[in-house]
Design a protein around this motif. Structure first.
Motif, mmCIF file in Angstrom:
data_model
loop_
_atom_site.group_PDB
_atom_site.id
_atom_site.type_symbol
_atom_site.label_atom_id
_atom_site.label_comp_id
_atom_site.label_asym_id
_atom_site.label_seq_id
_atom_site.Cartn_x
_atom_site.Cartn_y
_atom_site.Cartn_z
ATOM 1 N N GLY A 156 0.809 -1.215 0.000
ATOM 2 C CA GLY A 156 0.000 0.000 0.000
ATOM 3 C C GLY A 156 0.839 1.261 0.000
ATOM 4 O O GLY A 156 2.071 1.220 -0.074
ATOM 5 N N SER A 157 0.160 2.399 0.116
ATOM 6 C CA SER A 157 0.838 3.691 -0.033
ATOM 7 C C SER A 157 1.886 3.910 1.036
ATOM 8 O O SER A 157 3.001 4.345 0.747
ATOM 9 N N VAL A 158 1.564 3.604 2.286
ATOM 10 C CA VAL A 158 2.509 3.818 3.387
ATOM 11 C C VAL A 158 3.478 2.648 3.492
ATOM 12 O O VAL A 158 4.698 2.830 3.570
ATOM 13 N N GLY A 159 2.943 1.433 3.474
ATOM 14 C CA GLY A 159 3.779 0.248 3.680
ATOM 15 C C GLY A 159 4.899 0.097 2.672
ATOM 16 O O GLY A 159 6.023 -0.288 3.024
ATOM 17 N N SER A 160 4.623 0.430 1.407
ATOM 18 C CA SER A 160 5.652 0.270 0.366
ATOM 19 C C SER A 160 6.823 1.227 0.607
ATOM 20 O O SER A 160 7.967 0.924 0.255
ATOM 21 N N VAL A 174 10.700 -7.508 5.918
ATOM 22 C CA VAL A 174 9.690 -8.488 5.529
ATOM 23 C C VAL A 174 8.364 -7.742 5.355
ATOM 24 O O VAL A 174 7.919 -7.028 6.255
ATOM 25 N N GLY A 175 7.737 -7.906 4.195
ATOM 26 C CA GLY A 175 6.439 -7.288 3.935
ATOM 27 C C GLY A 175 5.330 -8.319 4.017
ATOM 28 O O GLY A 175 5.521 -9.470 3.606
ATOM 29 N N ILE A 176 4.187 -7.923 4.558
ATOM 30 C CA ILE A 176 2.995 -8.778 4.563
ATOM 31 C C ILE A 176 1.983 -8.130 3.622
ATOM 32 O O ILE A 176 1.671 -6.947 3.764
ATOM 33 N N ALA A 177 1.525 -8.892 2.621
ATOM 34 C CA ALA A 177 0.612 -8.346 1.613
ATOM 35 C C ALA A 177 -0.334 -9.450 1.152
ATOM 36 O O ALA A 177 -0.136 -10.623 1.467
ATOM 37 N N PHE A 219 5.679 -2.497 11.916
ATOM 38 C CA PHE A 219 4.888 -1.329 11.505
ATOM 39 C C PHE A 219 3.508 -1.849 11.142
ATOM 40 O O PHE A 219 3.336 -2.527 10.129
ATOM 41 N N ASP A 220 2.517 -1.538 11.990
ATOM 42 C CA ASP A 220 1.193 -2.147 11.869
ATOM 43 C C ASP A 220 0.194 -1.241 11.167
ATOM 44 O O ASP A 220 -0.132 -0.163 11.664
ATOM 45 N N ASN A 221 -0.288 -1.692 10.020
ATOM 46 C CA ASN A 221 -1.324 -0.970 9.281
ATOM 47 C C ASN A 221 -2.684 -1.658 9.358
ATOM 48 O O ASN A 221 -3.660 -1.124 8.847
ATOM 49 N N VAL A 222 -2.737 -2.851 9.953
ATOM 50 C CA VAL A 222 -3.963 -3.645 9.805
ATOM 51 C C VAL A 222 -4.621 -4.090 11.107
ATOM 52 O O VAL A 222 -5.833 -4.309 11.139
ATOM 53 N N GLY A 223 -3.878 -4.250 12.187
ATOM 54 C CA GLY A 223 -4.468 -4.737 13.426
ATOM 55 C C GLY A 223 -4.896 -6.191 13.311
ATOM 56 O O GLY A 223 -4.410 -6.943 12.461
ATOM 57 N N GLY A 327 0.736 0.766 -4.095
ATOM 58 C CA GLY A 327 1.181 2.132 -3.873
ATOM 59 C C GLY A 327 -0.002 3.046 -3.619
ATOM 60 O O GLY A 327 -1.121 2.601 -3.349
ATOM 61 N N LYS A 328 0.260 4.338 -3.711
ATOM 62 C CA LYS A 328 -0.734 5.354 -3.333
ATOM 63 C C LYS A 328 -1.837 5.472 -4.368
ATOM 64 O O LYS A 328 -1.577 5.745 -5.538
ATOM 65 N N ARG A 329 -3.088 5.262 -3.936
ATOM 66 C CA ARG A 329 -4.226 5.423 -4.838
ATOM 67 C C ARG A 329 -4.793 6.822 -4.693
ATOM 68 O O ARG A 329 -4.945 7.334 -3.587
ATOM 69 N N MET A 330 -5.096 7.440 -5.812
ATOM 70 C CA MET A 330 -5.681 8.779 -5.819
ATOM 71 C C MET A 330 -6.550 8.930 -7.057
ATOM 72 O O MET A 330 -6.481 8.122 -7.986
ATOM 73 N N VAL A 331 -7.375 9.982 -7.067
ATOM 74 C CA VAL A 331 -8.245 10.248 -8.208
ATOM 75 C C VAL A 331 -7.882 11.603 -8.816
ATOM 76 O O VAL A 331 -7.804 12.603 -8.106
#
Length: 333
Positions: A156-160, A174-177, A219-223, A327-331
Motif C-alpha cells: 500500500g501507499s505507506v507500507g511500500s 519483511v512485507g505482509i501483503a 509497523f502495523d497498518n492492519v491490526g 502504492g498510493k491510490r488517488m483520483v
C-alpha cells in the motif's frame, strides 16, 4: 470542467456492513464564493485512504462524516481566487476539500505546497503517505542497522515506503501483503528481503520462516490477526508502530483484537505506540529533504495508482479497501 457547476459526491448513508456504491450519490451544486480570509479551490487530485472508511464510523482525529454531506477527503487543489493574504491564484495547496470540484476554505486550513513534477508526488511520497512512513518508522519504530523490520499492508501507499526506508537504514525487511503478485513485486521491484502472503492462511508459519531471528520493529497498518501473529514473534525490547487497523474498518470487525497481548508486552518489554503524522509536522522539512534525496538517487521507488474522474471516486475507495491498489491510490479530478 464547467466553472459554473460544482459536482459533489455525497455520502447518502453510513454503511452498516461493507461499503458499496449505493452509499454515495453524485450531485451538482453551486460553486462557492470565498468569504474574507478564504480561498476558492479547484480540486486536482483526491487522496484515497483506508481512513476515509474509518471516518464514517465516528469521530477519530477528525470529526465524523455525516450522512447527506459531501464525502470528506484530502486533496491537492489549485487556488482559483483568494480573499486571504499569502494565497494567490495558481498556488497549490493540500486541503480537506472533500470529494467535489470546488471548495471555499479558510486560509488557516490550507497548506501551501511546492510545485513538483509530477504533481501526484505531493500526495504520495512527498505527502501524507511518505511522511507517515518516515515518522512512524524512524521516530516510533526506531530501527537500527541489522534489525528485522516487518510491515503489514506492505504493497500500500505507506507500507511500500516504510519497507524501502527500512532497507535504506540497513535492516532486514519483511512485507505482509495479499496475493502472490504483490509479494513478488515487493521482493523483485522494491528490494524487500521476503514477503508473506496473508491470503495463504498460514501467516504465523510463513512469518517465522521469513523472519527466523524474530521481529525487532513491526509497523502495523492492519491490526487484528496479523498484529497477533507479529506480537508473538517480537524480540525482547521490540517496538510496534501502530499506524492503522484496516482489518477493522470495512464491514463487521473481527470479534477479537490480538489475544494474549498484555502478557507478551510485559514479558518481552515491548513498546507499542500509536501515532498520527500531524504530530510531527514541525519536523516535516527535514523529512521531505531526505525523502527527496532518496527518490532522486533511486533508492526510493515511487508507486502510484491514479484513477481518472471524480465520478469514479466511490468505486476507487471501495477497491482500495478490497486491496486492489499498489502504492498510493488517488483520483485525478
Amino acid at each position: 470542467m464547467n466553472a459554473s457547476v460544482n459536482r459533489q459526491i455525497l455520502l447518502v448513508e453510513k454503511p452498516g456492513g461493507k461499503l458499496g456504491p449505493e452509499h454515495f450519490k453524485l450531485v451538482n451544486g453551486a460553486v462557492p464564493e470565498p468569504k474574507d480570509g478564504e480561498a476558492l479551490l479547484r480540486t486536482r487530485l483526491i487522496s484515497l485512504d483506508a481512513a476515509n472508511r474509518a471516518w464514517m464510523h465516528g469521530a477519530t482525529y477528525r470529526s465524523a462524516v455525516e450522512a447527506n454531506s459531501v464525502m470528506a477527503g484530502g486533496s491537492i487543489s489549485e487556488v482559483m481566487s483568494s480573499k486571504a493574504p499569502n494565497f494567490a491564484p495558481g498556488d497549490l495547496v493540500f486541503a480537506d476539500t472533500g470529494w467535489q470540484d470546488y471548495a471555499a476554505l479558510p486560509a488557516k486550513q490550507l497548506t501551501k505546497m511546492p510545485k513538483v513534477e509530477p504533481m501526484s508526488y505531493l500526495l504520495s511520497v512527498f505527502g501524507i503517505a511518505g511522511l507517515t512512513a518516515y515518522f512512524g518508522l524512524l521516530h516510533v519504530g526506531k530501527p537500527r542497522e541489522g534489525e528485522t523490520v516487518v510491515v503489514s499492508a506492505a504493497a500500500g501507499s505507506v507500507g511500500s515506503i516504510v519497507g524501502q526506508i527500512a532497507k535504506i537504514k540497513g535492516c532486514r525487511v519483511v512485507g505482509i501483503a495479499g496475493g502472490k503478485d504483490k509479494c513478488n513485486w515487493l521482493t523483485s521491484e522494491l528490494g524487500f528481503d521476503a514477503a508473506v502472503d496473508y491470503k495463504d492462511g498460514a501467516t504465523f508459519k510463513a512469518l517465522r520462516a521469513a523472519a527466523p531471528k524474530g521481529i525487532d520493529v513491526y509497523f502495523d497498518n492492519v491490526g487484528g490477526d496479523i498484529l497477533e501473529a507479529c506480537i508473538a514473534q517480537m524480540n525482547n525490547f521490540g517496538r510496534i508502530a501502530c499506524c492503522g487497523a484496516i482489518s477493522q474498518y470495512d464491514g463487521v470487525p473481527s470479534a477479537h483484537g490480538p489475544r494474549g497481548v498484555p502478557g507478551l508486552i510485559v514479558v518481552k518489554r515491548l513498546t507499542m505506540q500509536g501515532f498520527i503524522v500531524m504530530d510531527y509536522m514541525d519536523q516535516s522539512q527535514q523529512a521531505l529533504a531526505e525523502l527527496q534525496a532518496w527518490v532522486k538517487s533511486g533508492k526510493l521507488k515511487v508507486q502510484e495508482d491514479i484513477i481518472s474522474g471524480l465520478e469514479n471516486t466511490p468505486a476507487a475507495l471501495i477497491g482500495l479497501l478490497a486491496g486492489e491498489n499498489r502504492g498510493k491510490r488517488m483520483v485525478r479530478v
